[in-house]
Scaffold this motif. Structure first.
Motif, PDB file in Angstrom:
ATOM      1  N   ARG A   1       0.937  -1.174  -0.052  1.00  0.00           N
ATOM      2  CA  ARG A   1      -0.049   0.052   0.078  1.00  0.00           C
ATOM      3  C   ARG A   1       0.836   1.369  -0.015  1.00  0.00           C
ATOM      4  N   ARG A   2       1.752   1.313   0.894  1.00  0.00           N
ATOM      5  CA  ARG A   2       2.737   2.214   0.904  1.00  0.00           C
ATOM      6  C   ARG A   2       3.590   2.632  -0.407  1.00  0.00           C
TER       7      ARG A   2
ATOM      8  N   GLU B   1       2.237   1.783  -3.461  1.00  0.00           N
ATOM      9  CA  GLU B   1       1.385   2.187  -4.271  1.00  0.00           C
ATOM     10  C   GLU B   1       0.922   3.487  -3.974  1.00  0.00           C
ATOM     11  N   GLU B   2       1.014   3.966  -2.963  1.00  0.00           N
ATOM     12  CA  GLU B   2       0.652   5.647  -2.649  1.00  0.00           C
ATOM     13  C   GLU B   2       1.916   6.483  -3.158  1.00  0.00           C
TER      14      GLU B   2
ATOM     15  N   ASN C   1       1.421   6.636  -6.718  1.00  0.00           N
ATOM     16  CA  ASN C   1       0.288   7.405  -7.017  1.00  0.00           C
ATOM     17  C   ASN C   1       0.769   8.858  -7.055  1.00  0.00           C
ATOM     18  N   ASP C   2       1.692   9.262  -5.936  1.00  0.00           N
ATOM     19  CA  ASP C   2       1.912  10.642  -5.696  1.00  0.00           C
ATOM     20  C   ASP C   2       2.883  11.227  -6.607  1.00  0.00           C
TER      21      ASP C   2
END
Length: 156
Positions: A109-110, A112-113, A116-117
């Motif tokens: 998740r980290r 992927e975030e 995305n950022d």
């Protein structure tokens, strides 16, 4: 050698799993000595396990209506203590798997975030560059218009 990338969590999980066997053996020894553990924790699961195991074996061999004698208290206490030890090891191993899965999911998740950022940042930069390009294009058209509006130099 990269020190930051060393999987310390995996090492801790391995340590917990290695410690589970001696802990389970100690609990089994305590269960054998304690009457409460023997009577209420060890004996019922051992008798149930024995009944299911013998029933299954009897059915496989073709005996349908045979009654199954319960284990004597000593054998049931020993079997119950073994079942308790194996259950402890199983639950510790399962807990380690769940913790590792949740850790991997959090890392995923980290990442992927972060991705995305990065994508949002790049899209913002593209929009800014597009706006700058349009501004420069408008300025160039204005300069060309002004250049064409100037009188042509006369040659003498």
């Amino acid at each position: 050698m990269v020190v930051g990338a060393f999987p310390i969590a995996k090492l801790l999980y391995l340590g917990v799993r290695q410690m589970s066997k001696p802990v389970a053996n100690r609990i089994k020894a305590g269960a054998r000595r304690s009457e409460f553990f023997k009577t209420y924790i060890c004996l019922p699961p051992a008798q149930l396990y024995h009944w299911i195991e013998m029933r299954t074996k009897m059915r496989i061999m073709g005996f349908r209506g045979a009654s199954i004698k319960p284990l004597n208290e000593e054998a049931a206490a020993e079997l119950g203590a073994e079942l308790l030890g194996e259950a402890i090891i199983f639950f510790i191993g399962g807990g380690c798997m769940v913790l590792e899965y949740s850790r991997q999911a959090a890392n995923s998740r980290r990442k992927e975030e972060e991705l995305n950022d990065t994508i949002v940042s790049l899209q913002t930069q593209i929009a800014e560059l597009s706006l700058s390009t349009e501004t420069l294009d408008a300025q160039l058209r204005e300069v060309n218009r002004l250049l064409h509006s100037l009188p042509a130099p006369s040659s003498k």
